[in-house]
Design an enzyme around this catalytic site. Structure first.
Site, PDB file in Angstrom:
ATOM      1  CG  PHE A   1       6.639  -8.450  -4.087  1.00  0.00           C
ATOM      2  CD1 PHE A   1       7.035  -8.736  -2.789  1.00  0.00           C
ATOM      3  CD2 PHE A   1       5.394  -7.862  -4.285  1.00  0.00           C
ATOM      4  CE1 PHE A   1       6.204  -8.434  -1.710  1.00  0.00           C
ATOM      5  CE2 PHE A   1       4.552  -7.569  -3.216  1.00  0.00           C
ATOM      6  CZ  PHE A   1       4.960  -7.847  -1.935  1.00  0.00           C
TER       7      PHE A   1
ATOM      8  CD  GLN B   1      -3.253  -7.426  -8.504  1.00  0.00           C
ATOM      9  OE1 GLN B   1      -3.003  -6.799  -7.488  1.00  0.00           O
ATOM     10  NE2 GLN B   1      -2.406  -7.525  -9.500  1.00  0.00           N
TER      11      GLN B   1
ATOM     12  CG  HIS C   1      -3.217 -10.291  -3.068  1.00  0.00           C
ATOM     13  ND1 HIS C   1      -2.740 -11.428  -2.443  1.00  0.00           N
ATOM     14  CD2 HIS C   1      -2.201  -9.406  -3.055  1.00  0.00           C
ATOM     15  CE1 HIS C   1      -1.476 -11.213  -2.078  1.00  0.00           C
ATOM     16  NE2 HIS C   1      -1.130  -9.996  -2.440  1.00  0.00           N
TER      17      HIS C   1
ATOM     18  CG  LEU D   1      -3.002  -8.529   1.294  1.00  0.00           C
ATOM     19  CD1 LEU D   1      -3.743  -8.927   0.033  1.00  0.00           C
ATOM     20  CD2 LEU D   1      -2.034  -7.409   0.999  1.00  0.00           C
TER      21      LEU D   1
ATOM     22  CD  GLU E   1       3.167 -10.759  -4.800  1.00  0.00           C
ATOM     23  OE1 GLU E   1       2.080 -10.180  -4.937  1.00  0.00           O
ATOM     24  OE2 GLU E   1       3.997 -10.869  -5.701  1.00  0.00           O
TER      25      GLU E   1
ATOM     26  NE  ARG F   1       0.110  -8.994  -5.885  1.00  0.00           N
ATOM     27  CZ  ARG F   1       0.135  -7.825  -5.288  1.00  0.00           C
ATOM     28  NH1 ARG F   1      -0.725  -6.891  -5.618  1.00  0.00           N
ATOM     29  NH2 ARG F   1       1.009  -7.588  -4.348  1.00  0.00           N
TER      30      ARG F   1
ATOM     31  CG  HIS G   1      -5.038  -6.638  -3.566  1.00  0.00           C
ATOM     32  ND1 HIS G   1      -5.010  -6.354  -2.217  1.00  0.00           N
ATOM     33  CD2 HIS G   1      -3.801  -6.335  -4.038  1.00  0.00           C
ATOM     34  CE1 HIS G   1      -3.807  -5.900  -1.893  1.00  0.00           C
ATOM     35  NE2 HIS G   1      -3.064  -5.859  -2.983  1.00  0.00           N
TER      36      HIS G   1
ATOM     37  NE  ARG H   1      -1.339  -3.086  -7.773  1.00  0.00           N
ATOM     38  CZ  ARG H   1      -0.783  -3.386  -6.597  1.00  0.00           C
ATOM     39  NH1 ARG H   1       0.467  -3.063  -6.345  1.00  0.00           N
ATOM     40  NH2 ARG H   1      -1.488  -4.004  -5.664  1.00  0.00           N
TER      41      ARG H   1
HETATM   42  C1  LIG Z   1      -3.691  -4.680   2.455  1.00  0.00           C
HETATM   43  C2  LIG Z   1      -3.023  -4.066   1.260  1.00  0.00           C
HETATM   44  C3  LIG Z   1      -1.661  -4.144   1.108  1.00  0.00           C
HETATM   45  C4  LIG Z   1      -1.022  -3.571  -0.004  1.00  0.00           C
HETATM   46  N1  LIG Z   1       0.326  -3.665  -0.114  1.00  0.00           N
HETATM   47  C5  LIG Z   1       0.949  -3.067  -1.166  1.00  0.00           C
HETATM   48  C6  LIG Z   1       2.369  -3.100  -1.284  1.00  0.00           C
HETATM   49  O1  LIG Z   1       3.069  -3.662  -0.448  1.00  0.00           O
HETATM   50  N2  LIG Z   1       2.930  -2.495  -2.355  1.00  0.00           N
HETATM   51  C7  LIG Z   1       2.206  -1.851  -3.307  1.00  0.00           C
HETATM   52  O2  LIG Z   1       2.770  -1.323  -4.245  1.00  0.00           O
HETATM   53  N3  LIG Z   1       0.845  -1.795  -3.203  1.00  0.00           N
HETATM   54  C8  LIG Z   1       0.209  -2.371  -2.155  1.00  0.00           C
HETATM   55  N4  LIG Z   1      -1.158  -2.306  -2.058  1.00  0.00           N
HETATM   56  C9  LIG Z   1      -1.894  -1.453  -2.978  1.00  0.00           C
HETATM   57  C10 LIG Z   1      -1.706   0.000  -2.543  1.00  0.00           C
HETATM   58  O3  LIG Z   1      -1.653   0.078  -1.142  1.00  0.00           O
HETATM   59  C11 LIG Z   1      -2.821   0.912  -3.026  1.00  0.00           C
HETATM   60  O4  LIG Z   1      -3.060   0.692  -4.385  1.00  0.00           O
HETATM   61  C12 LIG Z   1      -2.405   2.358  -2.827  1.00  0.00           C
HETATM   62  O5  LIG Z   1      -2.044   2.587  -1.489  1.00  0.00           O
HETATM   63  C13 LIG Z   1      -3.467   3.338  -3.262  1.00  0.00           C
HETATM   64  O6  LIG Z   1      -3.014   4.628  -2.938  1.00  0.00           O
HETATM   65  P1  LIG Z   1      -3.776   5.922  -3.425  1.00  0.00           P
HETATM   66  O7  LIG Z   1      -2.953   7.078  -2.996  1.00  0.00           O
HETATM   67  O8  LIG Z   1      -4.148   5.789  -4.841  1.00  0.00           O
HETATM   68  O9  LIG Z   1      -5.124   5.874  -2.582  1.00  0.00           O
HETATM   69  P2  LIG Z   1      -5.380   5.734  -0.999  1.00  0.00           P
HETATM   70  O10 LIG Z   1      -4.179   5.551  -0.197  1.00  0.00           O
HETATM   71  O11 LIG Z   1      -6.459   4.760  -0.852  1.00  0.00           O
HETATM   72  O12 LIG Z   1      -5.999   7.107  -0.649  1.00  0.00           O
HETATM   73  C14 LIG Z   1      -7.284   7.448  -1.092  1.00  0.00           C
HETATM   74  C15 LIG Z   1      -7.663   8.715  -0.382  1.00  0.00           C
HETATM   75  O13 LIG Z   1      -8.821   9.249  -0.990  1.00  0.00           O
HETATM   76  C16 LIG Z   1      -9.749   9.620   0.014  1.00  0.00           C
HETATM   77  N5  LIG Z   1     -11.065   9.628  -0.601  1.00  0.00           N
HETATM   78  C17 LIG Z   1     -11.697   8.645  -1.278  1.00  0.00           C
HETATM   79  N6  LIG Z   1     -12.884   9.074  -1.719  1.00  0.00           N
HETATM   80  C18 LIG Z   1     -13.002  10.366  -1.311  1.00  0.00           C
HETATM   81  C19 LIG Z   1     -14.004  11.358  -1.446  1.00  0.00           C
HETATM   82  N7  LIG Z   1     -15.140  11.119  -2.109  1.00  0.00           N
HETATM   83  N8  LIG Z   1     -13.794  12.565  -0.882  1.00  0.00           N
HETATM   84  C20 LIG Z   1     -12.665  12.831  -0.191  1.00  0.00           C
HETATM   85  N9  LIG Z   1     -11.678  11.936  -0.040  1.00  0.00           N
HETATM   86  C21 LIG Z   1     -11.851  10.717  -0.597  1.00  0.00           C
HETATM   87  C22 LIG Z   1      -9.522   8.608   1.098  1.00  0.00           C
HETATM   88  O14 LIG Z   1     -10.048   9.054   2.326  1.00  0.00           O
HETATM   89  C23 LIG Z   1      -7.994   8.539   1.085  1.00  0.00           C
HETATM   90  O15 LIG Z   1      -7.464   9.626   1.799  1.00  0.00           O
HETATM   91  C24 LIG Z   1      -1.792  -2.910  -0.975  1.00  0.00           C
HETATM   92  C25 LIG Z   1      -3.174  -2.848  -0.836  1.00  0.00           C
HETATM   93  C26 LIG Z   1      -3.798  -3.427   0.264  1.00  0.00           C
HETATM   94  C27 LIG Z   1      -5.278  -3.395   0.372  1.00  0.00           C
END
Ligand SMILES: Cc1cc2nc3c(=O)[nH]c(=O)nc-3n(C[C@H](O)[C@H](O)[C@H](O)COP(=O)(O)OP(=O)(O)OC[C@H]3O[C@@H](n4cnc5c(N)ncnc54)[C@H](O)[C@@H]3O)c2cc1C
Length: 611
Positions: free
Chosen positions: A122, A235, A237, A251, A254, A315, A380, A415
């Site tokens: 990556f 960021q 992407h 998306l 990568e 990125r 992203h 990142r």
């Molecule tokens: C298409 C895509 C592909 C990606 N691929 C990768 C990858 O391969 N590898 C990598 O390392 N990263 C990747 N990323 C980045 C990574 O997926 C995210 O940064 C990461 O999943 C975020 O996880 P999190 O647990 O912080 O939040 P999330 O998984 O977004 O969870 C947030 C949670 O908070 C809840 N929430 C939000 N606001 C509130 C509120 N006010 N009240 C109650 N609940 C709320 C939501 O409902 C959800 O349950 C990718 C991102 C995208 C968009």
């Protein structure tokens, strides 16, 4: 009080059921805390489910030279040394255990020929480091954590949106939320709250982010008095879909470049060589032949002295390269670049990138085993967020913790791909553990929520229904997205950032007067009213921090200050609430200990060190 509400009581309230929230909840439960897990979407549907390419951890299964020190070095270099060194160290050291733990809990990663977890290349990672499940890694991770959490007896509140945190004498006392289905209110009494709400992408027009990414956690924390740092670092992407318009921004992982995807402009030129930063050019293949040798060895699972292809640059760099190619008239028909993987055997493409194959076939009528994709930059990820203690994930407000994309410090100015999924499990676990310990430590001395504050929030939430006039929140949201897209995008200038500040002030005033018709039952317009306030607040933090950073570094590129500035390389920008306004100032980076500094001695100088 005219409005009734239900009440729940927990030791630890985790807001967000993505990778970070689930891992925090599992850990707090393991520490015998009573845990409430709130999510505004359905369990299993959090944004993490969309993660594709993989989770970074120095397991050294494919490249035995890898180790936590190299992962630490790559993360710090990728972040232009604005990262908190201690977070980067913990992350690099603990990620392998967290990946093995996911495997023990049932995650089925792709395998090497001898049956170990397979790892792929990556951008910005020196060695093949990303454990993955095809291009559906996030789905497997969420499925695994969810199964584990459910069996630990978590109490889950689904489709429930938290709108405010409550304090008692400066300490966290709980939160208030509404059920999305009925619009009714819920009060959570909890002395420890973990923010795990993800990012902010919906403030921008073109984004890969899901509908949940409306900056709620960052805004909740800010309003409760927490510090936000590094907010200027958004960021972009390099590879989002650019066509058709309905899926613009979606998306393109990568992983495509990790599996050998080549970027070309409209003239057929493989342009990434032109854009490699001089300081890191020697890390990349010098010719098509060397890049091909690297790829062949990678496919065969063999070691090679060939260096990785230029498409695997970081990125920020690839995004600027595509942007520049398009701006200078060498873009693809729909304003992007061509990304080609069709020269590889079709079976391999379909095995390693099944989601990409279906995504392009179904949404753009493009068969990626036969034709190139058209791709361009998309908003992203946000590197900035809630400032936390690296060891405990504690925010600066007692009782408040944050992990995952909502927190800051690990990634600095940029990142690396794959470092988010590992961030979620490493710091999610630490946040859950520390939150449970904090709640336990309070004994009977628990903070209380004042009834008047609940009433004030209830009135505030009801206000959009009660206005006689006012515009639709959707119009204000579109205006916000356009403003951020045009004035606070990949390239920034003082003039445009100042204009954005003015625009945001107007949007804030408009958002305070939006009107909603209908009832509270499943009313997305009403939901947007509060989301909008959060997005405008965080857009202001991004813009003010960007204005203050008069240099180009990592994901922050200023056309009026194109070089890094050594003095700014020693500070984070920090936003805090000052009454009804936002104060942004520079705070010094913690000094890296000598034994870690030594890891960089043979390496090129940190960005900005001599400027
Ligand atoms: C298409 C895509 C592909 C990606 N691929 C990768 C990858 O391969 N590898 C990598 O390392 N990263 C990747 N990323 C980045 C990574 O997926 C995210 O940064 C990461 O999943 C975020 O996880 P999190 O647990 O912080 O939040 P999330 O998984 O977004 O969870 C947030 C949670 O908070 C809840 N929430 C939000 N606001 C509130 C509120 N006010 N009240 C109650 N609940 C709320 C939501 O409902 C959800 O349950 C990718 C991102 C995208 C968009």
């Amino acid at each position: 009080m005219t409005e009734r509400y239900e009440v729940h009581e927990h030791d630890v309230l985790v807001i967000g059921a993505g990778g970070a929230g689930l891992r925090a909840a599992i850990e707090a439960s393991a520490q015998k805390a009573s845990v409430g897990l709130v999510t505004k979407s359905l369990l299993g549907k959090a944004h993490t489910v969309m993660a594709e390419g993989g989770i970074a951890a120095a397991l050294a299964h494919v490249d035995p030279q890898d180790g936590w020190e190299t992962h630490f070095q790559d993360t710090m270099k990728g972040g232009s040394f604005l990262n908190h060194w201690r977070m980067a160290q913990i992350h690099a050291q603990e990620a392998p255990d967290r990946v093995r733990e996911l495997e023990e809990w049932g995650a089925l990663f792709d395998r090497t020929a001898d049956g170990r977890i397979l790892q792929r290349a990556f951008g910005g990672h020196k060695w093949k480091r990303l454990a993955h499940v095809g291009d559906r890694t996030g789905l497997e991770m969420i499925r695994t954590l969810q199964d584990r959490g459910v069996h630990m007896g978590l109490e889950v509140y689904m489709e429930c949106t938290v709108t405010r945190l409550f304090l008692d004498g400066g300490r966290i006392a709980g939160a208030i939320a509404y059920w999305r289905e009925s619009g009714k209110l819920v009060v959570f009494r909890a002395p420890a709250v973990v923010i795990a709400t993800g990012g902010v992408g919906k403030a921008y027009k073109v984004t890969s982010n899901s509908w949940e990414y409306t900056a709620d956690g960052q805004a909740l924390a800010f309003e409760a008095g927490a510090e936000l740092i590094d907010m200027e670092f958004v960021q972009f992407h390099p590879t989002g879909m650019v066509w058709p318009p309905g899926v613009m921004g979606l998306l393109v992982t990568e992983g495509v470049r990790g599996e050998g995807g080549i970027l070309r402009n409209a003239k057929g030129e493989r342009f990434m060589w032109k854009y490699l930063p001089e300081a890191r050019r020697n890390e990349y293949a010098a010719s098509e032949e060397e890049a091909r040798r690297w790829l062949d060895a990678s496919v065969a699972g063999k070691q090679t002295d060939a260096r990785r292809p230029p498409e695997l640059s970081t990125r920020d760099n690839v995004s600027r390269a595509i942007y520049t190619e398009v701006k200078e008239g060498r873009g693809s028909p729909h304003g992007g670049a061509f990304l080609d993987i069709s020269y590889l055997p079709a079976e391999r493409v379909m095995k390693k990138l099944p989601s990409m194959y279906h995504q392009f076939l179904e949404l753009a009528d493009v068969d990626i085993t036969k034709q190139p994709m058209e791709v361009g930059p998309t908003t992203h990820y946000i590197m900035g967020g809630v400032r936390v203690n690296p060891d405990t994930a504690a925010a600066t407000v007692p009782g408040l913790f944050a992990a995952g994309e909502a927190a800051a410090g690990l990634h600095g100015a940029n990142r690396l791909g794959g470092n988010s999924l590992s961030d979620l499990v490493v710091f999610g676990r630490r946040a859950g553990e520390a939150a449970a310990a904090y709640a336990r430590g309070l004994g009977g001395n628990r903070p209380r929520i004042a009834e008047a504050e609940i009433e004030a929030e209830a009135r505030d939430l009801a206000a959009p229904f009660e206005r006689a006039g006012g515009e639709s929140p959707y119009d204000v949201h579109h205006a916000l997205q356009q403003c951020m897209n045009d004035l606070v995008g990949i390239y920034r200038t003082e003039k445009e950032l100042e204009r954005a500040i003015e625009e945001l002030a107007k949007l804030k005033a408009r958002a305070a007067k939006v009107r909603i018709v209908g009832t509270r039952i499943y009313n997305p317009g009403w939901h947007l009213c509060r989301d909008l306030r959060n997005m405008i607040l965080i857009a202001e933090a991004i813009t003010r921090s960007a204005l203050l950073r008069k240099e180009s570094r990592g994901a922050h590129s200023r056309l009026d200050y194109t070089n890094p500035d050594a003095a700014l390389g020693k500070v984070n920008h920090c936003c805090v609430r000052a009454g009804e306004t936002m104060r942004v100032s520079a705070t010094p980076l913690p000094e890296m200990p000598a034994e870690l500094k030594r890891l960089f001695e043979a390496a090129p100088q940190p960005v900005g060190a001599k400027a």
